[in-house]
Design a protein around this motif. Structure first.
Motif, PDB file in Angstrom:
ATOM      1  N   ASP A 349      -1.257  -1.622  -8.781  1.00 36.68           N
ATOM      2  CA  ASP A 349      -1.165  -3.044  -8.454  1.00 36.68           C
ATOM      3  C   ASP A 349      -2.454  -3.406  -7.721  1.00 36.68           C
ATOM      4  O   ASP A 349      -3.414  -2.614  -7.700  1.00 36.68           O
ATOM      5  N   HIS A 351      -3.135  -3.430  -4.698  1.00 38.57           N
ATOM      6  CA  HIS A 351      -3.321  -2.739  -3.430  1.00 38.57           C
ATOM      7  C   HIS A 351      -3.596  -1.232  -3.579  1.00 38.57           C
ATOM      8  O   HIS A 351      -4.325  -0.659  -2.763  1.00 38.57           O
ATOM      9  N   ILE A 402      -2.140   9.371  -4.286  1.00 34.31           N
ATOM     10  CA  ILE A 402      -2.187   7.936  -3.972  1.00 34.31           C
ATOM     11  C   ILE A 402      -3.640   7.534  -3.759  1.00 34.31           C
ATOM     12  O   ILE A 402      -4.364   8.184  -2.998  1.00 34.31           O
ATOM     13  N   THR A 404      -5.977   4.207  -2.661  1.00 32.62           N
ATOM     14  CA  THR A 404      -5.875   2.880  -2.040  1.00 32.62           C
ATOM     15  C   THR A 404      -7.116   2.054  -2.332  1.00 32.62           C
ATOM     16  O   THR A 404      -8.223   2.590  -2.475  1.00 32.62           O
ATOM     17  N   VAL A 409      -4.777  -0.791   3.631  1.00 33.81           N
ATOM     18  CA  VAL A 409      -3.749  -0.057   2.890  1.00 33.81           C
ATOM     19  C   VAL A 409      -3.929   1.451   3.099  1.00 33.81           C
ATOM     20  O   VAL A 409      -2.958   2.188   3.270  1.00 33.81           O
ATOM     21  N   HIS A 531       5.651   1.311  -0.002  1.00 34.68           N
ATOM     22  CA  HIS A 531       4.470   0.513  -0.325  1.00 34.68           C
ATOM     23  C   HIS A 531       4.020  -0.218   0.946  1.00 34.68           C
ATOM     24  O   HIS A 531       4.809  -0.933   1.574  1.00 34.68           O
ATOM     25  N   THR A 534       4.357  -4.375   0.101  1.00 33.72           N
ATOM     26  CA  THR A 534       5.655  -4.910  -0.338  1.00 33.72           C
ATOM     27  C   THR A 534       6.821  -4.304   0.425  1.00 33.72           C
ATOM     28  O   THR A 534       7.942  -4.829   0.367  1.00 33.72           O
ATOM     29  N   GLU A 536       8.451  -1.779  -0.296  1.00 36.04           N
ATOM     30  CA  GLU A 536       9.405  -1.193  -1.239  1.00 36.04           C
ATOM     31  C   GLU A 536       9.211   0.323  -1.266  1.00 36.04           C
ATOM     32  O   GLU A 536       8.081   0.815  -1.264  1.00 36.04           O
ATOM     33  N   LEU A 538       8.900   3.624  -3.104  1.00 39.11           N
ATOM     34  CA  LEU A 538       8.498   3.969  -4.466  1.00 39.11           C
ATOM     35  C   LEU A 538       8.591   5.478  -4.662  1.00 39.11           C
ATOM     36  O   LEU A 538       8.211   6.256  -3.775  1.00 39.11           O
TER      37      LEU A 538
END
Length: 550
Positions: A349, A351, A402, A404, A409, A531, A534, A536, A538
Motif C-alpha cells: 500500500d 505506507h 516488511i 517501509t 512507518v 499496520h 490503519t 489493522e 495483518l
C-alpha cells in the motif's frame, strides 16, 4: 631419504584430477583428494580415540606433491598436548613450547614459583592477622568519627538556633559575650573531632606500617612476575616465524600487527602447521581440509568427521601471509548471489510492503556485495524516506520481510519489534529425525570469538535464546519443522537445530553447522503485525520451496 610425515595414498587416485587452485580455507568444499586423505587419517584415528576422552580435536590434511611429482598428504592436529602417544606421524609444531627441556617450560616454572611465593606471603598468618586487626580498627574508627560528626552537626544546629535568639533578644553588650561563647563552643567541637581523628590515626598507623612490609614484598614479586611473563611471551612470539609460497618469512607479531596482541594458541592450529612443514620441506601444497574427531567440545558445535573452515580469529592473519604466492580458489560466499532471483511482493500500500526475499540475497549491502534488498527497494521507490528495511533475514534465508516507505512507518514497525508484538514463524528442513513432536529449546548463545560469525552455546556469558518448535512432516532421513523464535539472536534457529542439547539435527544446507546442500533450507514462512497507519492486524504466509523435499 624418505620422510615419515609424507603419507602416500592407499587408495587408487590415478584417475582423479589435481586441483588447479588451492583451497580457500575459510569457506570450502573439500576436494576429493582431501576427502580421501581425511578418510585414511580417520581410519587411523579410530585406533587412537576410545570415545572416553573429554573432548576431541581438530585435525587437518594437506594434499601435496613432492619433488618426484608423487602425490601424498601430510597430517596435523590443532593445539599442543603432552604425551599424545600414537603411531601417526603428524607434522611437528612450529615451535614445541611443551618440551620439558625447552625455555618455555623452564621459564613457566620460574613464573609458577613466583606465584607460589606471592601466595605464600599473601596467606602468611601474621599478615592475615594484621589485616583483620586493621579492618577492625578502621571500622571502629569510622563508627566513632561518624558518631562524633553527628553530635557536632546536632550541636551546630543548636548553636544556630541560640545565635538567632541571642541576636533577637539580648542587648548589644550581652549579645557580643554570648555570641563569643557560642563561637568558642564551635571551636571546641572542631578540635574535639580533630583529636579523635588523631587518636584513631595513631592506632591505625602502626598496623599499616607492619602490613606495608608484607605488601612491599608482594608488589615486588608481582612486578618481577609481570616482567618475566612479558619477556616470556615476547620470546615465545619470536619463535613463530611463518613461511609462505614465495619463500618469505613473517613473525607472529607482524601478521597480527594491525589487530593487536596475538591470541593464545595462534600458530598452533592444523593449517599453519601443515603449510609450514610443506614450505620448509619443498612440498607443493594442492588442497587442504580440517575436520573434527572425537567427542564435541562443551560449547562449540562440532560433529565427528565433518569438515570445518579454518578459524578466523587465530588463523586468518597467519594464513593470509602463508597463502601468498599460491593460486587460491574464490571465496564461495562471495560467489553466492541472487542477481537472477526476483523479489516477490506479497502486499503493498502507500505506507509499506511485505516481500518474499529469495535465498542468497542480502538484506542490506556488505563491503563486498552491493546487491541487497535495501538497494533494490531504494531504486524501486526513490521517493521513500528513512530506512526501508524494517528488519533483516540472513543472506541464505528466504522469506517474508516488511519494507517501509517512510521514516515514521519505519519507527512504528521498529517499536513493534522492540516490544515483541510482531510474531514470526519459520519452516526448516532438518537432517535426520526429531524425537519429540513439539517443545521449547532454551540455549543461551554468544559469538565464537575465534570463528566469527559462528555462534556457540554459552551458559556463563551467552544471551538468553528461546525457540518453540513443531514437527510438521518426517521421513527416515529428514524432518520438516515449524520454528517460532521467542528471542531473535544471531543464528538462533541454526544453532538450536544443530546443537546436541537442542534438536541435534542441523538445518539442511547449513554450511556452518551442518552439511552443504543446494541452499540453506530455512524460510521465514509467516509474519503477523499491526499496520502502523490503519491499525489493522495483518498476517501473511508463504510456503517454503523445499517443503516437499522430504
Amino acid at each position: 631419504m624418505s620422510d615419515k610425515h609424507f603419507y602416500s595414498y592407499k587408495a587408487d587416485i590415478s584417475t582423479i584430477t589435481i586441483p588447479e587452485k588451492f583451497t580457500f580455507p575459510f569457506a570450502y568444499e573439500p576436494h576429493v583428494l582431501t576427502m580421501i586423505a581425511a578418510d585414511e587419517l580417520k581410519s587411523k584415528l579410530k585406533n587412537i580415540y576410545s570415545g572416553q576422552e573429554k573432548s576431541g580435536k581438530m585435525f587437518g590434511v594437506l594434499v601435496v606433491k613432492n619433488s618426484k611429482d608423487q602425490l601424498g598428504y601430510l597430517a596435523a592436529f590443532s593445539g599442543q598436548v603432552v604425551d599424545f602417544e600414537h603411531d601417526i606421524n603428524f607434522v611437528p609444531a612450529i615451535f614445541d613450547r611443551l618440551h620439558n627441556e625447552g625455555f618455555f617450560k623452564q621459564e613457566e616454572k620460574t613464573i609458577s614459583d613466583l606465584t607460589k611465593r606471592i601466595n605464600k606471603v599473601e596467606n602468611n598468618k601474621d599478615y592475615k592477622q594484621l589485616q583483620n586487626e586493621l579492618d577492625k580498627v578502621r571500622k571502629e574508627a569510622a563508627a566513632s568519627i561518624a558518631k562524633q560528626k553527628a553530635l557536632n552537626e546536632k550541636a551546630k544546629e543548636d548553636r544556630a538556633y541560640r545565635r538567632a535568639k541571642v541576636k533577637e533578644e539580648q542587648a548589644d553588650k550581652q549579645q557580643a559575650s554570648k555570641l563569643k561563647k557560642l563561637d568558642n563552643e564551635s571551636i571546641d567541637h572542631h578540635y574535639q573531632l580533630k583529636r579523635l581523628n588523631e587518636e584513631w590515626t595513631s592506632k591505625v598507623g602502626p598496623l599499616q606500617s607492619q602490613i606495608s612490609v608484607f605488601e612491599k614484598e608482594i608488589n615486588k614479586l608481582k612486578k618481577l612476575r609481570k616482567k618475566k611473563s612479558a619477556a616470556l611471551q615476547q620470546k615465545l612470539f619470536d619463535q613463530y616465524q611463518f613461511l609462505n609460497a614465495k619463500g618469505e618469512t613473517a613473525s607472529l607479531q607482524s601478521v597480527f600487527e594491525e589487530l593487536g596482541a596475538p591470541p593464545a594458541g595462534a600458530g598452533d592450529c592444523a593449517g599453519p602447521k601443515l603449510l609450514q612443514y610443506a614450505f620448509a620441506h619443498n612440498y607443493q601444497p594442492l588442497a587442504m581440509g580440517e575436520f573434527w574427531w572425537g567427542n564435541p567440545p562443551a560449547t562449540q558445535l562440532r560433529k565427528e568427521g565433518r569438515f570445518y573452515p579454518a578459524c578466523a580469529g587465530k588463523c586468518k592473519p597467519i594464513l593470509g601471509h602463508m597463502l601468498e604466492g599460491l593460486p587460491l580458489e574464490d571465496d564461495p560466499l562471495t560467489k553466492y548471489t541472487a542477481q537472477d532471483k526476483a523479489i516477490d511482493i506479497i502486499f503493498e500500500d502507500e505506507h509499506l510492503l511485505v516481500i518474499n526475499k529469495p535465498a542468497g540475497l542480502l538484506s542490506i549491502p556488505s563491503k563486498t556485495i552491493k546487491d541487497a534488498v535495501a538497494v533494490r527497494m531504494q531504486k524501486k521507490y526513490p521517493d521513500a524516506t528513512g530506512p526501508m528495511v524494517a528488519h533483516r533475514l540472513d543472506k541464505l534465508t528466504s522469506g517474508l520481510m516488511i519494507i517501509t516507505k517512510s521514516l515514521d512507518v519505519y519507527r512504528e514497525v521498529q517499536q513493534q519489534f522492540v516490544h515483541k508484538t510482531i510474531s514470526k514463524s519459520y519452516k526448516a528442513l532438518l537432517e535426520g529425525k526429531v524425537d519429540q513432536q513439539e517443545g521449547k529449546i532454551i540455549l543461551p548463545l554468544s559469538v565464537d570469538e575465534f570463528n566469527r560469525p559462528m555462534q556457540m552455546v554459552n551458559y556463563e556469558k551467552g544471551k538468553k535464546a528461546e525457540t518453540l518448535y513443531e514437527v510438521l512432516k518426517q521421513s527416515e532421513k529428514r524432518t520438516l519443522v515449524k520454528f517460532t523464535p521467542i528471542t531473535g539472536r544471531t543464528h538462533q534457529l541454526r544453532v538450536h537445530a544443530a546443537h546436541p542439547e537442542g534438536l541435534d539435527a542441523p538445518i539442511v544446507g547449513d554450511t556452518l553447522y551442518g552439511i552443504k546442500d543446494e541452499r540453506l533450507m530455512l524460510h521465514a514462512a509467516s509474519i503477523t503485525f499491526v499496520h502502523p497507519v490503519t491499525k489493522e492486524e495483518l498476517t501473511f504466509e508463504t510456503p517454503a520451496e523445499f517443503e516437499n523435499d522430504i
